[in-house]
Scaffold this motif. Structure first.
Motif, PDB file in Angstrom:
ATOM      1  N   TRP A 193       4.057 -12.238  -9.874  1.00  0.00           N
ATOM      2  CA  TRP A 193       4.053 -11.428  -8.700  1.00  0.00           C
ATOM      3  C   TRP A 193       3.077 -10.709  -8.531  1.00  0.00           C
ATOM      4  O   TRP A 193       1.918 -10.944  -9.238  1.00  0.00           O
ATOM      5  CB  TRP A 193       5.252 -10.405  -9.195  1.00  0.00           C
ATOM      6  N   ARG A 204       4.741  -4.561  -4.313  1.00  0.00           N
ATOM      7  CA  ARG A 204       4.921  -5.669  -5.175  1.00  0.00           C
ATOM      8  C   ARG A 204       5.749  -6.811  -4.639  1.00  0.00           C
ATOM      9  O   ARG A 204       6.823  -6.678  -4.243  1.00  0.00           O
ATOM     10  CB  ARG A 204       5.697  -5.180  -6.616  1.00  0.00           C
ATOM     11  N   ASN A 205       5.161  -8.013  -4.372  1.00  0.00           N
ATOM     12  CA  ASN A 205       5.897  -9.167  -3.917  1.00  0.00           C
ATOM     13  C   ASN A 205       6.038  -9.978  -5.197  1.00  0.00           C
ATOM     14  O   ASN A 205       4.899 -10.277  -5.869  1.00  0.00           O
ATOM     15  CB  ASN A 205       5.086  -9.464  -2.819  1.00  0.00           C
ATOM     16  N   PHE A 206       7.162 -10.873  -4.800  1.00  0.00           N
ATOM     17  CA  PHE A 206       7.310 -11.970  -5.931  1.00  0.00           C
ATOM     18  C   PHE A 206       7.374 -13.262  -5.218  1.00  0.00           C
ATOM     19  O   PHE A 206       7.457 -13.351  -4.141  1.00  0.00           O
ATOM     20  CB  PHE A 206       8.954 -11.941  -6.546  1.00  0.00           C
ATOM     21  N   TYR A 207       6.722 -14.446  -5.888  1.00  0.00           N
ATOM     22  CA  TYR A 207       6.410 -15.767  -5.529  1.00  0.00           C
ATOM     23  C   TYR A 207       6.857 -16.734  -6.371  1.00  0.00           C
ATOM     24  O   TYR A 207       6.619 -16.545  -7.542  1.00  0.00           O
ATOM     25  CB  TYR A 207       4.838 -15.709  -5.004  1.00  0.00           C
ATOM     26  N   GLN A 213       7.354 -16.862  -0.851  1.00  0.00           N
ATOM     27  CA  GLN A 213       7.839 -15.362  -1.128  1.00  0.00           C
ATOM     28  C   GLN A 213       9.223 -15.287  -1.553  1.00  0.00           C
ATOM     29  O   GLN A 213       9.893 -15.936  -0.676  1.00  0.00           O
ATOM     30  CB  GLN A 213       7.572 -14.132  -0.162  1.00  0.00           C
ATOM     31  N   SER A 218      11.699  -4.848  -6.852  1.00  0.00           N
ATOM     32  CA  SER A 218      11.868  -4.305  -8.485  1.00  0.00           C
ATOM     33  C   SER A 218      11.601  -2.921  -8.219  1.00  0.00           C
ATOM     34  O   SER A 218      12.615  -2.185  -7.414  1.00  0.00           O
ATOM     35  CB  SER A 218      11.024  -4.984  -9.173  1.00  0.00           C
ATOM     36  N   THR A 222       8.128  -4.063  -1.609  1.00  0.00           N
ATOM     37  CA  THR A 222       7.426  -5.071  -0.966  1.00  0.00           C
ATOM     38  C   THR A 222       6.516  -4.656  -0.136  1.00  0.00           C
ATOM     39  O   THR A 222       6.556  -3.671   0.922  1.00  0.00           O
ATOM     40  CB  THR A 222       8.247  -6.255  -0.660  1.00  0.00           C
TER      41      THR A 222
END
Length: 297
Positions: A193, A204-207, A213, A218, A222
């Motif tokens: 992230w 916050r971005n998740f990958y 992505q 959370s 994002t």
């Protein structure tokens, strides 16, 4: 929502003093219920957030304490052969009065070795506010990570003031660096992230590891801005997996600055295990990746 905004620090310290008298399981169940509004299943955990609570209670090895210490962690990184990826260390002190400001460069970062968010960033030494620095450093001694979240790895870390190189980048308009965090389960990296604009509008971005992505949110929204795969991402994964060989679960943080990778910190209890994911099923998906080890205590 943080209670610190509404409750006087002296009252919070009294609460923490009472919590110190209670067993870990009771405190963690209470914390989990208050934060997430649901019962903590500690005997047969399925969610990632539940397994982090189990991890706190049941898996305790000295190496975790060394790596949670932002100062002693440097020795661990050295032993692993990755010291070139650490920011330059200038000074380590026990108290504010020991800091030798005259010998420091024009810019530097002051950190507490056993806290979270305990940082002071000095971009121009000629304009620094000594009173602010002193008061901030003295306030760090009042933070009890162990009482708040029963994060065992922080239990026996003598507090130090760590002064190191200030990393400079143009990642964000607010002057903050993109913070790349690699989550590793059972010796393998699983996902990353990225925290951006932490000073003004935290995103916050998740990958996944192919830098696609993930549609996950959370405790921070994002960002719609495109975040390119950072320089050295493959090296980040290599380093993280090298560290992960020693732990059932670990998160390793990195920066990518001016064509160089830097190791930030190593941690074992993201969000202290109290975060609501959207969609909720993501909590279970991460939980499936986390094979719990034998109990060590």
């Amino acid at each position: 929502m943080s209670l610190k905004k509404y409750i006087k620090p002296s009252f919070l310290r009294r609460i923490y003093g009472i919590l110190d008298l209670l067993p870990d399981e009771i405190v963690l169940k209470l914390q989990y219920r208050v934060a997430l509004g649901r019962r903590l299943n500690i005997k047969n955990p399925e969610r990632f957030t539940e397994k982090i609570q189990w991890y706190k209670m049941n898996y305790r090895i000295p190496l975790m304490t060394q790596c949670a210490d932002k100062y002693r962690m440097r020795d661990y990184v050295l032993q692993k052969g990755f010291s070139e990826y650490l920011p330059t260390l200038y000074q380590v002190c026990d108290k504010f009065e020991e800091i030798e400001f005259m010998s420091l460069p024009e810019s530097f970062a002051i950190k507490c070795n056993n806290g979270s968010g305990t940082n002071i960033f000095i971009e121009d030494k000629s304009n620094m506010d000594i009173s602010f620095i002193k008061n901030t450093i003295n306030s760090w001694s009042k933070v009890n990570t162990l009482s708040i979240g029963r994060e065992w790895a922080y239990k026996d870390i003598p507090q130090k003031i760590v002064i190191e190189e200030l990393l400079d980048s143009n990642d964000n308009e607010d002057g903050s660096l993109n913070d790349y965090k690699i989550l590793c389960f059972n010796k393998k990296a699983k996902l990353a992230w990225v925290d951006t604009t932490r000073h003004v509008d935290h995103r916050r971005n998740f990958y996944d590891l192919e830098w696609n992505q993930l549609q996950v949110v959370s405790d921070c929204p994002t960002t719609e801005n495109t975040i390119s795969k950072p320089y050295g991402f493959e090296k980040m994964i290599e380093i993280a997996e090298c560290f992960a060989a020693d732990f059932p679960f670990v998160r390793v943080d990195f920066y990518s600055v001016n064509g160089k990778v830097y190791i930030g910190e190593i941690t074992f209890y993201p969000w202290s295990g109290c975060v609501q994911f959207t969609p909720d099923k993501f909590d279970y998906e991460l939980g499936k990746s986390f094979n719990l080890p034998p109990i060590t205590n």
